[in-house]
Design a protein around this motif. Structure first.
Motif, PDB file in Angstrom:
ATOM      1  N   ARG A 252      11.130  14.414  43.075  1.00 44.07           N
ATOM      2  CA  ARG A 252      10.907  13.301  41.900  1.00 44.07           C
ATOM      3  C   ARG A 252      10.987  14.747  40.943  1.00 44.07           C
ATOM      4  O   ARG A 252      10.126  14.584  39.675  1.00 44.07           O
ATOM      5  CB  ARG A 252       9.373  13.404  42.819  1.00 44.07           C
TER       6      ARG A 252
ATOM      7  N   TRP B   6       9.932  10.850  36.235  1.00 42.81           N
ATOM      8  CA  TRP B   6       9.707   9.775  35.868  1.00 42.81           C
ATOM      9  C   TRP B   6      10.130   7.734  36.163  1.00 42.81           C
ATOM     10  O   TRP B   6       9.783   7.308  36.769  1.00 42.81           O
ATOM     11  CB  TRP B   6       9.812   9.265  34.601  1.00 42.81           C
ATOM     12  N   ALA B   7      12.194   8.669  36.700  1.00 37.08           N
ATOM     13  CA  ALA B   7      12.316   7.408  36.937  1.00 37.08           C
ATOM     14  C   ALA B   7      12.041   7.189  38.077  1.00 37.08           C
ATOM     15  O   ALA B   7      11.958   5.780  40.089  1.00 37.08           O
ATOM     16  CB  ALA B   7      13.738   7.911  36.937  1.00 37.08           C
ATOM     17  N   TYR B   8      12.598   8.366  39.245  1.00 34.60           N
ATOM     18  CA  TYR B   8      11.891   8.098  40.600  1.00 34.60           C
ATOM     19  C   TYR B   8      10.089   7.252  41.198  1.00 34.60           C
ATOM     20  O   TYR B   8      10.004   6.366  42.283  1.00 34.60           O
ATOM     21  CB  TYR B   8      12.096   9.111  41.721  1.00 34.60           C
ATOM     22  N   ARG B   9       8.819   7.960  40.022  1.00 35.83           N
ATOM     23  CA  ARG B   9       7.801   6.768  39.796  1.00 35.83           C
ATOM     24  C   ARG B   9       8.296   5.957  40.385  1.00 35.83           C
ATOM     25  O   ARG B   9       7.657   4.965  40.702  1.00 35.83           O
ATOM     26  CB  ARG B   9       6.878   8.419  39.407  1.00 35.83           C
ATOM     27  N   ILE B  10       8.757   4.715  38.618  1.00 32.27           N
ATOM     28  CA  ILE B  10       8.962   3.148  38.991  1.00 32.27           C
ATOM     29  C   ILE B  10       9.375   3.258  40.142  1.00 32.27           C
ATOM     30  O   ILE B  10       9.290   1.972  40.766  1.00 32.27           O
ATOM     31  CB  ILE B  10       9.936   3.554  37.511  1.00 32.27           C
ATOM     32  N   VAL B  11      10.443   4.115  40.137  1.00 32.20           N
ATOM     33  CA  VAL B  11      11.936   3.080  41.306  1.00 32.20           C
ATOM     34  C   VAL B  11      11.039   2.803  42.943  1.00 32.20           C
ATOM     35  O   VAL B  11      10.648   2.195  43.509  1.00 32.20           O
ATOM     36  CB  VAL B  11      12.604   2.759  41.113  1.00 32.20           C
TER      37      VAL B  11
ATOM     38  N   ASN C  77       8.007   2.913  43.327  1.00 29.81           N
ATOM     39  CA  ASN C  77       6.303   2.275  43.347  1.00 29.81           C
ATOM     40  C   ASN C  77       7.367   0.919  43.055  1.00 29.81           C
ATOM     41  O   ASN C  77       6.070   0.231  42.598  1.00 29.81           O
ATOM     42  CB  ASN C  77       5.163   2.436  42.413  1.00 29.81           C
ATOM     43  N   LYS C  78       8.443   0.298  43.761  1.00 28.99           N
ATOM     44  CA  LYS C  78       8.252  -0.906  43.629  1.00 28.99           C
ATOM     45  C   LYS C  78       8.436  -1.209  41.807  1.00 28.99           C
ATOM     46  O   LYS C  78       7.892  -2.419  42.048  1.00 28.99           O
ATOM     47  CB  LYS C  78       7.869  -1.800  44.352  1.00 28.99           C
ATOM     48  N   TYR C  79       8.867  -1.237  40.571  1.00 26.00           N
ATOM     49  CA  TYR C  79       8.904  -1.557  40.023  1.00 26.00           C
ATOM     50  C   TYR C  79       7.214  -1.611  39.549  1.00 26.00           C
ATOM     51  O   TYR C  79       6.932  -2.585  38.860  1.00 26.00           O
ATOM     52  CB  TYR C  79       9.663  -2.357  39.285  1.00 26.00           C
ATOM     53  N   TYR C  80       6.102  -1.202  39.941  1.00 28.92           N
ATOM     54  CA  TYR C  80       4.893  -1.555  40.189  1.00 28.92           C
ATOM     55  C   TYR C  80       4.981  -3.657  39.717  1.00 28.92           C
ATOM     56  O   TYR C  80       3.863  -3.625  39.018  1.00 28.92           O
ATOM     57  CB  TYR C  80       4.361  -0.798  38.435  1.00 28.92           C
TER      58      TYR C  80
ATOM     59  N   GLU D  40       1.376  -3.657  41.515  1.00 32.61           N
ATOM     60  CA  GLU D  40       0.228  -4.142  40.770  1.00 32.61           C
ATOM     61  C   GLU D  40      -0.191  -4.431  39.840  1.00 32.61           C
ATOM     62  O   GLU D  40      -1.042  -5.079  38.714  1.00 32.61           O
ATOM     63  CB  GLU D  40       0.337  -2.002  40.087  1.00 32.61           C
TER      64      GLU D  40
END
Length: 557
Positions: free
Chosen positions: A440, A445-450, A452-455, A458
């Motif tokens: 991370r 940023w990329a790890y957070r998006i992926v 979190n399943k591309y949100y 959400e």
């Protein structure tokens, strides 16, 4: 498909005897499984779309019952509802497609679909896309994929049977059965290939970041289903069905192997496992073989079916071929990552009550048999077997197989598989496991998006679920405050009016009647006094009356 459902399903049932042993609802579990087999075989053996739809809804019901089997857990109950509601969206599209075909073609039989496509005329692309929309819901294609990861709340044998090997493949089977409706419509085929490619790629990237073993396999299933759809979108029913058959064996084996691990360590976090090959050698061996098969290493089954799809994608243009190779690389990476973190290295933190040990024979024998299938089932579709699978399906020949794609596709498929395996070993093996925090930090940023399943969940929560719940609350408030209020006030007014009418009835109407009755009673009582029974009194009264009459007449005259 009958062989996949019954043979793989029987092995999973055998495994379930050990896995579900001691569960208080043991008999109910097998009743649900039996109902699922009935519905799935009805779907597969149906000769027309109406009977297929009945089986289709049946497997959806069984999926709901088995996902929420442990309904006392809120997560399982919610996952069952989520799966049921999400797949209903796709089922509505399939129903609309069936009704359209019935209206325009007048026949729901699955035979001679090409003629039905001609009868549909300009409606043929719409019918094909509606059928694909139904398949997208059942096979967890974007954007209806969100239910499958949550479905892992069900027992692991359910994940292996329904959400890896059979039911989720029903959408692929449906598109393959109805492919003659798609073939004359390039845009419909393009939609299938595009949605399949998007689904496969983004699910593969998500699987690279998950730490829950079953969720890694869940996103892997979504990715592989998308890969099958890419093969169908390339116009090849054989490629899609071939990968469906091979995938059923090695993915069922992966899920059952995961269940064996979870049964031993009592949790699902791969970052807290490690070194399990020492205490679970059979599980480790079979799981690793299944992983190698899915990664696409020859001569295991996954290589042949993946290579077949890549050959077909080469005929659809470089973008699809590049996307397919990228997916193959990511598949090899994330499944090797799961193997290394689970079985290699040194043991990590595990619960105090967990004592890793090999599963009993009733669970390991199905693993070994599935491993044999994962190794050898792919040969049925190769030139070594004379392309028997193509001839058996009766849809393609060995010559057609050779016409699609250059020879270097096979080398490219092996190369990306080896590259993905090597990268995973370098990153997570050899004593150099990278903590998620370090990953991370480098690509936060990329790890957070992926991760979190591309949100997507959400996004659905914000755009669909919350507005629908807010609308429901508003409707409830309007119903309770306005509609119920108007009804209640009308009722109150009616009660008040009835009270007034009751007072009038009691005081005036009943009063007048009662007064008249009382006057008659009093008069009768007074007249009763003169009824003495004595003749003298009667003569006296007659004389007095006569005198009174004479007096009156005299006065009047």
């Amino acid at each position: 498909m009958c062989l996949v459902v019954t043979v793989v399903g029987w092995l999973i049932m055998l495994y379930s005897i050990g896995y579900m042993g001691g569960d208080p609802r043991f008999s109910r579990f097998f009743a649900y499984l039996s109902l699922f087999f009935f519905a799935m075989l009805t779907l597969v053996l149906a000769g027309d779309l109406l009977l297929l739809y009945i089986g289709w809804e049946g497997v959806g019901l069984c999926s709901y019952l088995l996902i929420s089997f442990w309904f006392e857990k809120p997560a399982a109950a919610n996952a069952g509802k989520k799966a049921f509601l999400t797949t209903r969206v796709g089922d509505l599209g399939l129903l609309a497609g069936i009704l359209l075909i019935a209206k325009r073609a007048g026949d729901l039989s699955l035979t001679n679909l090409a003629a039905k496509g001609a009868a549909l005329g300009g409606w043929a692309p719409a019918a094909a896309l509606l059928i694909f929309w139904g398949a997208a819901g059942k096979s967890a294609q974007f954007p209806l994929h969100v239910w499958l990861p949550d479905a892992m709340e069900g027992p692991t044998p359910v994940s292996a049977l329904i959400h890896a090997a059979t039911m989720v493949a029903a959408g692929v089977y449906l598109v393959a059965r109805t492919l003659p409706l798609f073939l004359p419509n390039p845009n419909a085929l393009l939609a299938v290939a595009t949605i399949g490619g998007i689904t496969s790629f983004f699910a593969a990237t998500i699987a690279c970041t998950q730490t829950d073993l079953k969720r890694i396999l869940a996103y892997s299933t979504i990715s592989q289903l998308g890969f099958m759809m890419m093969g169908l979108g390339a116009g090849s029913a054989f490629a899609g069905i071939f990968h469906l058959v091979t995938h059923a064996w090695f993915k069922a084996l992966l899920f059952l192997g995961a269940g064996s691990v979870i049964h031993a360590v009592h949790h699902q976090d791969v970052t807290r496992m490690g070194g399990l090959w020492r205490s679970m050698p059979v599980t480790a061996l079979t799981f690793t073989v299944a992983a190698i098969a899915m990664a696409g290493i020859p001569p295991l089954s996954g290589f042949w079916s993946k290579e077949e799809i890549l050959r077909r994608l080469a005929g659809s243009g470089p973008p699809f071929l590049i996307l397919g190779l990228s997916i193959a690389f990511l598949t090899a990476f994330y499944i090797t990552r799961a193997v290394v973190l689970t079985f290699a290295g040194k043991p990590h933190v595990i619960p105090a009550n967990a004592h890793p040990h090999e599963s009993p024979l009733v669970m390991t024998i199905p693993l070994i048999l599935l491993m044999l299938g994962a190794i050898g089932i792919g040969f049925i579709g190769t030139e070594f077997a004379g392309h028997r699978f193509q001839h058996f399906l009766g849809i393609e020949t060995g010559a057609a197989h050779q016409e699609h794609g250059p020879a270097w596709i096979q080398l490219a498929a092996i190369g990306v598989a080896v590259g993905g395996i090597a990268l995973a070993i370098l990153r997570y093996g050899l004593g150099r496991q990278l903590a998620p925090a370090r990953v991370r930090g480098s690509l936060s940023w990329a790890y957070r998006i992926v991760s979190n399943k591309y949100y997507i969940d959400e996004l659905y929560d914000r755009l669909i679920i919350r507005p629908v719940l807010a609308l429901a609350r508003s409707a409830f408030s309007f119903d309770a405050g306005v509609i119920d209020g108007a009804v209640n006030e009308t009722g109150n007014a009616g009660l008040a009016l009835s009270r007034v009418k009751g007072w009038i009835d009691q005081r005036i109407v009943d009063g007048a009647v009662n007064a008249a009755a009382a006057a008659v009673g009093r008069t009768g009582a007074a007249l009763r006094l003169i009824q003495t029974g004595l003749v003298q009194n009667y003569l006296l009264i007659a004389a007095a009356g006569t005198l009174t009459l004479f007096a009156v007449l005299r006065w009047l005259s």
